[in-house]
Design an enzyme around this catalytic site. Structure first.
Site, PDB file in Angstrom:
ATOM      1  N   GLY A  27       0.813  -1.214   0.000  1.00  0.00           N
ATOM      2  CA  GLY A  27       0.000   0.000   0.000  1.00  0.00           C
ATOM      3  C   GLY A  27       0.845   1.262   0.000  1.00  0.00           C
ATOM      4  N   HIS A  30       2.575   4.699  -4.901  1.00  0.00           N
ATOM      5  CA  HIS A  30       3.138   5.819  -5.653  1.00  0.00           C
ATOM      6  C   HIS A  30       3.269   5.386  -7.112  1.00  0.00           C
ATOM      7  CE1 HIS A  30       6.802   3.496  -5.379  1.00  0.00           C
ATOM      8  NE2 HIS A  30       6.792   3.568  -4.060  1.00  0.00           N
ATOM      9  N   HIS A  33       4.611   1.899  -7.961  1.00  0.00           N
ATOM     10  CA  HIS A  33       3.638   0.802  -7.883  1.00  0.00           C
ATOM     11  C   HIS A  33       2.726   0.807  -9.110  1.00  0.00           C
ATOM     12  CE1 HIS A  33       4.265   1.482  -3.405  1.00  0.00           C
ATOM     13  NE2 HIS A  33       4.532   0.192  -3.524  1.00  0.00           N
ATOM     14  N   GLN A  57       7.720  -9.434   7.927  1.00  0.00           N
ATOM     15  CA  GLN A  57       8.968  -8.969   7.323  1.00  0.00           C
ATOM     16  C   GLN A  57       9.556  -7.741   8.019  1.00  0.00           C
ATOM     17  OE1 GLN A  57       6.788  -8.344   3.499  1.00  0.00           O
ATOM     18  NE2 GLN A  57       8.180  -6.636   3.202  1.00  0.00           N
ATOM     19  N   LYS A 145      12.306  -3.450  -9.756  1.00  0.00           N
ATOM     20  CA  LYS A 145      13.741  -3.687  -9.604  1.00  0.00           C
ATOM     21  C   LYS A 145      14.345  -2.828  -8.496  1.00  0.00           C
ATOM     22  CE  LYS A 145      15.163  -5.079 -14.233  1.00  0.00           C
ATOM     23  NZ  LYS A 145      16.186  -4.767 -15.255  1.00  0.00           N
ATOM     24  N   LYS A 146      13.583  -1.870  -8.006  1.00  0.00           N
ATOM     25  CA  LYS A 146      14.047  -1.058  -6.876  1.00  0.00           C
ATOM     26  C   LYS A 146      14.461  -1.979  -5.723  1.00  0.00           C
ATOM     27  CE  LYS A 146      13.654   2.195  -3.513  1.00  0.00           C
ATOM     28  NZ  LYS A 146      13.383   1.348  -2.370  1.00  0.00           N
ATOM     29  N   GLN A 150      15.170  -8.529  -3.416  1.00  0.00           N
ATOM     30  CA  GLN A 150      13.857  -9.163  -3.221  1.00  0.00           C
ATOM     31  C   GLN A 150      13.407  -9.858  -4.507  1.00  0.00           C
ATOM     32  OE1 GLN A 150      10.288  -7.503  -1.045  1.00  0.00           O
ATOM     33  NE2 GLN A 150       9.714  -6.862  -3.097  1.00  0.00           N
ATOM     34  N   SER A 182       9.856   5.494  -3.314  1.00  0.00           N
ATOM     35  CA  SER A 182       9.707   4.529  -2.222  1.00  0.00           C
ATOM     36  C   SER A 182       8.751   5.110  -1.197  1.00  0.00           C
ATOM     37  CB  SER A 182      11.083   4.290  -1.563  1.00  0.00           C
ATOM     38  OG  SER A 182      10.915   3.737  -0.282  1.00  0.00           O
TER      39      SER A 182
HETATM   40  O1  PAF Z   1       7.932  -5.030  -1.850  1.00  0.00           O
HETATM   41  C1  PAF Z   1       6.977  -5.036  -1.049  1.00  0.00           C
HETATM   42  O2  PAF Z   1       6.178  -4.105  -0.975  1.00  0.00           O
HETATM   43  C2  PAF Z   1       6.799  -6.223  -0.116  1.00  0.00           C
HETATM   44  O3  PAF Z   1       8.031  -6.727   0.287  1.00  0.00           O
HETATM   45  C3  PAF Z   1       5.914  -7.348  -0.711  1.00  0.00           C
HETATM   46  C4  PAF Z   1       6.542  -7.957  -1.930  1.00  0.00           C
HETATM   47  C5  PAF Z   1       4.549  -6.764  -1.067  1.00  0.00           C
HETATM   48  C6  PAF Z   1       5.704  -8.437   0.324  1.00  0.00           C
HETATM   49  O4  PAF Z   1       5.089  -7.966   1.479  1.00  0.00           O
END
Ligand code: PAF
Length: 275
Positions: A27, A30, A33, A57, A145-146, A150, A182
């Site tokens: 959520g 920006h 996303h 996380q 890719k930011k 991950q 971000s």
């Molecule tokens: O990149 C993120 O926003 C989070 O790490 C994700 C992939 C939604 C998992 O919670």
């Protein structure tokens, strides 16, 4: 846009849909996303986004409680971006019982860089992403890719578990001054926001040194750390790594330079592929 708050509601929205393209988010959306949603719309028959701030996380001292939750504006932005389905479970809906079964990613990839400074972070990410994949059953999953590491950790998880999902990476969306978009940029004060551009500039200088033929990678990294520190940043790392597996480079490997550094109370990350 249909909104599903529970897994059964989501299944109803998806029906027998075979080609969903999925954008998982936490959520506070920006333009970065929204570029993922845009990409998703070109891939599948149906675009699905999720909003879920995943407690698993975050380390205890991190910003889980204060992480911005901006439901109304997120919904508006997703609607305007043409998202078909939004899955937005609360914690009870996604974790109805303690999530004791977790996905442990490969430590060679997940315990370095971000994983070194945020132990358990990628276990939390992989666990929620695996669960979201099980809920949405997408054919495509789109990540920025930011969050370079991950993206690699998730690609590796998908490969190792033979999940029938194409993981698609999308270029980092940047502000005009180069700052990677971000959610955590919102924590920056006015002066910090001006200073924040230095992170991408530092990465650009490091990348240029490599392009210019410099091969003492440790010296390039050290120079970048010194430059940021001299401006008041607290760098966790600036690292030149192989694009293929984020390990130390060997001559000829395509490289990426990655950095994480704290500016005041805000920890920012960024990276640049070196072609
Ligand atoms: O990149 C993120 O926003 C989070 O790490 C994700 C992939 C939604 C998992 O919670």
């Amino acid at each position: 846009m249909q909104i599903a708050r529970t897994i059964p509601e989501l299944r109803k929205c998806l029906g027998g849909q075979r080609r969903a393209a999925f954008v998982p988010t936490m959520g506070n959306l920006h333009d970065g996303h929204l570029s993922l949603v845009e990409k998703a719309r070109t891939l599948g028959d149906l675009s699905v986004a999720s909003i879920f701030v995943n407690r698993l996380q975050f380390l205890p001292h991190e910003d889980f409680d204060t992480y911005p939750r901006t439901w109304e504006s997120d919904c508006e932005k997703l609607r305007a971006a043409g998202c078909d389905v939004l899955f937005a479970p609360d914690e009870k809906a996604l974790y109805p019982e303690p999530q004791t079964c977790k996905v442990q990613p490969d430590p060679a990839l997940a315990d370095i860089l971000e994983g070194h400074f945020r132990p358990g972070f990628f276990t939390g990410v992989c666990t929620v992403v695996m669960k979201l994949f099980a809920c949405v059953q997408p054919q495509f999953a789109v990540f920025g890719k930011k969050d370079y590491q991950q993206l690699m950790v998730i690609r590796h998880m998908v490969r190792q578990f033979a999940l029938p999902i194409d993981v698609v990476g999308v270029e980092t969306h940047r502000a005009e001054d180069g700052l990677a978009l971000s959610t955590r940029n919102g924590y920056l004060g006015k002066d910090e926001r001006v200073e924040a551009r230095q992170l991408s500039q530092t990465l650009r200088s490091a990348a240029q040194a490599v392009r210019d033929g410099e091969r003492d990678f440790a010296a390039i990294e050290a120079r970048a750390v010194v430059a940021l520190s001299a401006r008041g940043w607290k760098p966790d790392y600036v690292a030149l790594r192989r694009q293929s597996d984020l390990q130390a480079p060997v001559a000829g490997d395509p490289l990426v330079v990655l950095a994480a550094a704290r500016l005041g109370n805000t920890r920012l990350i960024d990276n640049l592929e070196i072609d």
